[in-house]
Design a protein around this motif. Structure first.
Motif, PDB file in Angstrom:
ATOM      1  N   LEU A 432       6.556  -1.711 -13.013  1.00 26.46           N
ATOM      2  CA  LEU A 432       5.122  -1.425 -13.081  1.00 26.46           C
ATOM      3  C   LEU A 432       4.601  -0.914 -11.747  1.00 26.46           C
ATOM      4  O   LEU A 432       3.793   0.021 -11.689  1.00 26.46           O
ATOM      5  CB  LEU A 432       4.349  -2.679 -13.505  1.00 26.46           C
ATOM      6  N   LEU A 433       5.052  -1.524 -10.659  1.00 24.25           N
ATOM      7  CA  LEU A 433       4.625  -1.054  -9.338  1.00 24.25           C
ATOM      8  C   LEU A 433       5.156   0.346  -9.076  1.00 24.25           C
ATOM      9  O   LEU A 433       4.469   1.184  -8.471  1.00 24.25           O
ATOM     10  CB  LEU A 433       5.104  -2.020  -8.262  1.00 24.25           C
ATOM     11  N   ALA A 434       6.378   0.633  -9.520  1.00 21.39           N
ATOM     12  CA  ALA A 434       6.926   1.979  -9.361  1.00 21.39           C
ATOM     13  C   ALA A 434       6.063   2.997 -10.099  1.00 21.39           C
ATOM     14  O   ALA A 434       5.813   4.108  -9.606  1.00 21.39           O
ATOM     15  CB  ALA A 434       8.363   2.025  -9.869  1.00 21.39           C
ATOM     16  N   LYS A 435       5.581   2.642 -11.274  1.00 27.90           N
ATOM     17  CA  LYS A 435       4.726   3.550 -12.031  1.00 27.90           C
ATOM     18  C   LYS A 435       3.434   3.857 -11.275  1.00 27.90           C
ATOM     19  O   LYS A 435       2.945   4.988 -11.263  1.00 27.90           O
ATOM     20  CB  LYS A 435       4.417   2.945 -13.397  1.00 27.90           C
ATOM     21  N   LEU A 436       2.872   2.823 -10.649  1.00 30.49           N
ATOM     22  CA  LEU A 436       1.638   3.025  -9.883  1.00 30.49           C
ATOM     23  C   LEU A 436       1.883   3.861  -8.638  1.00 30.49           C
ATOM     24  O   LEU A 436       1.079   4.718  -8.276  1.00 30.49           O
ATOM     25  CB  LEU A 436       1.054   1.666  -9.491  1.00 30.49           C
ATOM     26  N   LEU A 437       2.997   3.620  -7.981  1.00 26.58           N
ATOM     27  CA  LEU A 437       3.273   4.306  -6.721  1.00 26.58           C
ATOM     28  C   LEU A 437       3.637   5.771  -6.902  1.00 26.58           C
ATOM     29  O   LEU A 437       3.491   6.554  -5.972  1.00 26.58           O
ATOM     30  CB  LEU A 437       4.413   3.596  -5.990  1.00 26.58           C
ATOM     31  N   THR A 438       4.125   6.137  -8.063  1.00 25.73           N
ATOM     32  CA  THR A 438       4.612   7.494  -8.261  1.00 25.73           C
ATOM     33  C   THR A 438       3.633   8.374  -9.026  1.00 25.73           C
ATOM     34  O   THR A 438       4.038   9.422  -9.539  1.00 25.73           O
ATOM     35  CB  THR A 438       5.955   7.471  -9.020  1.00 25.73           C
ATOM     36  N   PRO A 558       7.914  13.815 -12.600  1.00 23.24           N
ATOM     37  CA  PRO A 558       9.091  14.542 -12.102  1.00 23.24           C
ATOM     38  C   PRO A 558       9.098  14.744 -10.593  1.00 23.24           C
ATOM     39  O   PRO A 558      10.164  14.896  -9.997  1.00 23.24           O
ATOM     40  CB  PRO A 558       9.008  15.883 -12.833  1.00 23.24           C
ATOM     41  N   ALA A 559       7.926  14.730  -9.962  1.00 21.42           N
ATOM     42  CA  ALA A 559       7.881  14.917  -8.504  1.00 21.42           C
ATOM     43  C   ALA A 559       8.604  13.806  -7.767  1.00 21.42           C
ATOM     44  O   ALA A 559       9.000  13.972  -6.615  1.00 21.42           O
ATOM     45  CB  ALA A 559       6.434  15.002  -8.039  1.00 21.42           C
ATOM     46  N   TRP A 560       8.778  12.642  -8.414  1.00 25.26           N
ATOM     47  CA  TRP A 560       9.424  11.498  -7.760  1.00 25.26           C
ATOM     48  C   TRP A 560      10.806  11.177  -8.307  1.00 25.26           C
ATOM     49  O   TRP A 560      11.423  10.230  -7.864  1.00 25.26           O
ATOM     50  CB  TRP A 560       8.555  10.247  -7.909  1.00 25.26           C
ATOM     51  N   ARG A 561      11.276  11.926  -9.254  1.00 25.48           N
ATOM     52  CA  ARG A 561      12.538  11.562  -9.883  1.00 25.48           C
ATOM     53  C   ARG A 561      13.657  11.491  -8.839  1.00 25.48           C
ATOM     54  O   ARG A 561      13.855  12.408  -8.050  1.00 25.48           O
ATOM     55  CB  ARG A 561      12.911  12.557 -10.977  1.00 25.48           C
ATOM     56  N   GLY A 562      14.359  10.353  -8.812  1.00 29.18           N
ATOM     57  CA  GLY A 562      15.495  10.187  -7.918  1.00 29.18           C
ATOM     58  C   GLY A 562      15.148   9.793  -6.500  1.00 29.18           C
ATOM     59  O   GLY A 562      16.026   9.749  -5.633  1.00 29.18           O
ATOM     60  N   THR A 563      13.884   9.452  -6.226  1.00 26.73           N
ATOM     61  CA  THR A 563      13.482   9.152  -4.852  1.00 26.73           C
ATOM     62  C   THR A 563      14.017   7.802  -4.396  1.00 26.73           C
ATOM     63  O   THR A 563      14.223   6.890  -5.183  1.00 26.73           O
ATOM     64  CB  THR A 563      11.952   9.140  -4.724  1.00 26.73           C
TER      65      THR A 563
END
Length: 924
Positions: A432-438, A558-563
């Motif tokens: 959930l935090l990853a969703k907010l951050l990205t 997609p801008a954060w995919r694989g970060t």
């Protein structure tokens, strides 16, 4: 111990700010419950409804009244008051029979020393007990909207005389009287009254873009006669007009609003009572009877029922080192230690902690602190003592690292459920935090049914009427099918089944719908980097970041995919919302008409082309200001587009209008601006801060799911428990939590702040003072309690092994023989946790994740051991990443800072040439 705000105060805020929604319930703004023994102030007395003769036995309780800090919240409990009407109204000012709560100067305050924007005497003048100055105003006419018969040769002079008579002045700490009227001169557009001692406007420290910046509340009362809520207090530093300090006493004043005993010739509605729904009733009215609202707090019959709660503040550390003659020893760095330094600093300042020196702490990023510690400025190093969580490396001087504070990062929140009650418990997972951050939530949701028959609007299609416009929509092309925000995410609902998200019709509450927050943060904070390590160490979050959708179908932007962890701090999304097409007469109307295209952008999108998710992002400069953003009830996002009319210099004016409605003497300037603060009962904000800042401001913190799938809040004992999963650096002795091993009742956001000081190169006196400070922080400063020298809430006491490690470091600093202490052989816990520490608390009922629950194996992410190893390798490479990119990042941030400064200058000056040039584009 003074405290300064350093130039490099960088932090993170995750904020969900929402537009006000009419009709949202605001009644129960619940504060955490306090046991009877916890109340620092309690007073019970009979209060009389002077309009009806009814007597009520009322009680006011406050949990803390002494040694208060700026912007600290206190818990207030009300009991036995008259139940409010119209409590479902969208604004507190519309509530009938509220209890008005405000901060006032003095322990025997008058109405003139209370900070409240509603200062009109007219309504209160119909009270039979009204003083002459109020009664004279109401005698002049029967309605406040009718022309006032005030003398004056000009309209401005008549209005000046009216304001002087009708407004109860607020007397500021410097003696200036403010009449708090928003009226401006019809002659020159300036203030009607602006003398050295009398102003017709409000003090400059109480408003921002038209929204109140004072803590005054119009509190609704439940049908049972009570309410519990948090109330923010301000010192002189943030509210100089009020002027509360450790030497200027102040108070909380509680005024119950009830019926007035009306004079014979009063207006009919003076005695008619409320017009809104009864207590607990549905619906609301936007036309309440203001004779039973906040406007009548000035009335003698209401004021006479007041409760006065005396307050005393701790010293303002920003002034302590100015008035103190002792030599100072500076220390710079991590905000993890900030709240403890405020408390301990006040002890040094007041003499509660005796010393021949005064420590001065400056907030700053840990990366910058380590850089300054190892960098000379001439013949001297920039810093001789810093607070850090990671070891100092590459130092020409030998360094001792002394454990000084055990705390961590936190996700604080002020969220009101669909029922208007403040939510006290949230559970968040790393994903959930990853969703907010990205920036992965969809900011412009158009339901699939509304997309049928419509095409994406690109700005190239020709639209000449409303029918054309209805054939198109604007939406983020990659986020179209993702949830609209955190509270619309099925994962959030599954983890938080007891949070009231939906209304009586089963629909998500309006104030929980609208996304206002991608995340802004910085790479210079160890606190933020540790949050990212927590996220990327989780297999499910890692898999989601690598492109695997969650089981509800939501995908990463997609801008954060694989970060990797160190790449989560930037705003990477570049999508610019396409502005809706202009109507032919768009500049002739105040709202600058455009054709309605579902999701279409505004004029600011057209002129500035700021990525839309960047407009919705919230930036703060420190963990402290992240926390206070929740008190402000909004972040720095600029989703609104405002316009202003500015004069055109004569030599730049056109000879004649260029199009219908054109004004050759004035231009229109547009600006991206913030929304007004959320109303109480309609808040939905989250902020990344520290555990201690959240505790200082009485902000609830989310329970974070650890590697065992267990949600744990940062309650006493949970951070010491996390040291079981700590990895110790073999050289410095600093520790870092391995998030893959944090289990049981251990809090995954745990961090340790260390004092780093050189063990050679300091003169004997300076070395002895730093050693004494380290010893104090590790011993007397580790005792939890309420005195200034105690350890404040938000910290766990250091375990014995860490205390010994700190004392050994202090000895090495005192000796100045170049000795680097050996890390404790048994690790940070050594022979166990502190004796007085409670056991780590287990999750309670309603958590959404029972104690025995773990993350679903089907939803963990890596499909093989090899994949998990590869993901861990990507996560663990962050130090080398920082080393490679530190200088380019610093240069980039410097350029960004310059651009921001320039932008601020442009935005703040209507006459700036660039603003005029941009405005000129409108005129073409």
């Amino acid at each position: 111990m003074g405290r300064r705000n350093g130039p490099a105060r960088l932090g993170l805020v995750l904020l969900l700010a929402v537009a006000p929604v009419a009709g949202a319930a605001v009644l129960p703004d619940a504060a955490p419950a306090h046991a009877q023994a916890d109340w620092a102030f309690e007073q019970s007395k009979d209060i009389t409804n002077q309009g009806t003769g009814e007597v009520l036995p009322a009680t006011v309780r406050v949990n803390r009244i002494a040694d208060l800090f700026d912007r600290q919240q206190v818990a207030i409990e009300l009991e036995g008051f008259k139940a409010s009407h119209n409590t479902n109204a969208s604004q507190e000012v519309l509530i009938e029979y509220p209890v008005v709560v405000m901060q006032c100067r003095g322990t025997e305050p008058t109405r003139e020393t209370c900070l409240n924007r509603y200062r009109g005497r007219w309504y209160s003048g119909f009270d039979t007990a009204a003083p002459p100055e109020q009664r004279a105003v109401s005698d002049l006419q029967s309605r406040p909207t009718e022309p006032r018969p005030y003398p004056g040769d000009t309209q401005d002079e008549q209005v000046r005389n009216m304001i002087r008579a009708e407004q109860e002045p607020f007397v500021a700490a410097d003696g200036v009287r403010y009449l708090w009227s928003g009226r401006e001169s019809t002659e020159d557009g300036g203030p009607l009254i602006n003398t050295p001692t009398l102003k017709s406007f409000a003090p400059t420290d109480v408003t921002w873009t038209g929204a109140s910046r004072i803590a005054t509340r119009s509190v609704p009362i439940r049908p049972d006669g009570g309410n519990e809520f948090l109330f923010e207090l301000r010192q002189q530093a943030s509210q100089p007009s009020l002027g509360c300090t450790d030497t200027v006493a102040c108070s909380i004043v509680v005024v119950p609003i009830m019926d007035l005993p009306c004079v014979e010739d009063a207006r009919d509605d003076c005695s008619e009572g409320p017009s809104g729904p009864e207590p607990g009733g549905p619906n609301f009215t936007n036309n309440p009877n203001e004779f039973v609202g906040i406007h009548t707090w000035l009335a003698e019959s209401n004021w006479g029922n007041r409760f006065v709660v005396p307050l005393s503040f701790a010293p303002d550390l920003r002034a302590c080192d100015v008035r103190d003659s002792r030599p100072t020893i500076p220390a710079y760095g991590s905000e993890l230690i900030d709240v403890a330094q405020q408390r301990w600093g006040a002890a040094y300042c007041t003499g509660a902690r005796r010393s021949d020196y005064l420590p001065v702490y400056t907030q700053g990023g840990e990366y910058e602190a380590r850089r300054q510690f190892t960098t000379r400025l001439g013949s001297e190093y920039q810093q001789n003592a810093i607070y850090t969580t990671q070891p100092v490396t590459g130092s020409p001087r030998p360094v001792a690292h002394a454990p000084s504070a055990l705390t961590g990062f936190a996700v604080a929140f002020t969220v009101d459920g669909a029922d208007g009650r403040q939510v006290q418990r949230l559970t968040l997972s790393p994903r959930l935090l990853a969703k907010l951050l990205t920036q992965s939530y969809n900011p412009t949701v158009i339901p699939p049914r509304d997309r049928e028959g419509r095409q994406p609007y690109t700005g190239e299609q020709e639209i000449t009427d409303d029918a054309d416009a209805r054939a198109y929509y604007v939406a983020h092309p990659y986020l179209l099918d993702n949830p609209r925000g955190l509270f619309a995410d099925p994962e959030f609902a599954e983890l938080n089944p007891d949070v009231a998200l939906t209304d009586e019709n089963g629909a998500l509450a309006g104030h929980l719908m609208n996304l206002r927050n991608p995340v802004i943060f910085t790479e210079e904070s160890d606190i933020v980097l540790e949050l990212f390590r927590y996220i990327t160490s989780d297999p499910a979050a890692r898999a989601w970041l690598d492109g695997r959708p969650d089981r509800w179908g939501m995908r990463v932007n997609p801008a954060w995919r694989g970060t990797a962890a160190t790449q989560l701090y930037t705003l990477l999304d570049t999508w610019v919302r396409t502005p809706a097409p202009r109507k032919p007469n768009w500049l002739e109307t105040a709202d600058h008409n455009r054709y309605f295209v579902y999701g279409g952008g505004d004029t600011c999108d057209e002129f500035f082309a700021t990525p839309y998710l960047t407009r919705l992002a919230n930036i703060t400069d420190s963990a402290e200001s992240s926390a206070t953003s929740l008190l402000d009830r909004r972040g720095s996002a600029t989703p609104a587009c405002a316009s202003d009319s500015v004069p055109i210099p004569e030599d730049e004016q056109a000879d004649e209008p260029q199009f219908p409605g054109d004004n050759v003497t004035r231009d229109v300037v547009f600006e991206e601006v913030e929304n007004n603060p959320d109303e109480y009962g309609q808040r939905a904000l989250l902020a990344i801060t520290t555990v201690a800042h959240a505790a200082l401001y009485e902000l609830p913190t989310a329970r974070l799911v650890n590697s065992a799938g267990r949600p744990v809040a940062p309650t006493p004992g949970t951070m010491v428990a996390a040291l079981n999963a700590a990895v110790q650096d073999p050289t410095s002795g600093t520790v870092r939590v391995d998030h893959r091993r944090v289990a049981g009742g251990a809090y995954p956001g745990t961090m340790v702040a260390y004092t780093a000081a050189p063990t050679s190169g300091l003169d004997r006196t300076t070395a002895a003072r730093y050693a004494d400070l380290i010893e104090f922080m590790a011993t007397d400063g580790q005792t939890p309690g309420d005195t200034l020298a105690d350890l404040p809430p938000g910290y766990d006491p250091l375990p014995p092994a860490m205390v010994r490690q700190a004392l050994d470091a202090a000895a090495a600093v005192r000796e100045q023989q170049g000795r680097v202490p050996v890390p404790p052989a048994g690790g940070p816990l050594g022979d166990g946790p502190p004796d007085a520490l409670p056991a780590a608390q287990e999750p309670g009922p309603g958590s959404g994740v029972p104690p025995e629950t773990t993350t679903s194996p089907q939803d963990t992410g890596p499909e093989s051991a090899e994949e998990e190893v590869a993901q861990v390798a990507r996560t663990e490479g962050e130090e080398s990443w920082l080393a490679r990119w530190a200088i380019p990042l610093l240069i980039g941030f410097g350029l960004l800072a310059a651009l921001v400064a320039f932008g601020t200058q442009v935005a703040s000056r209507p006459d700036h040439p660039l603003r005029r040039a941009l405005a000129g584009l409108v005129r073409r």
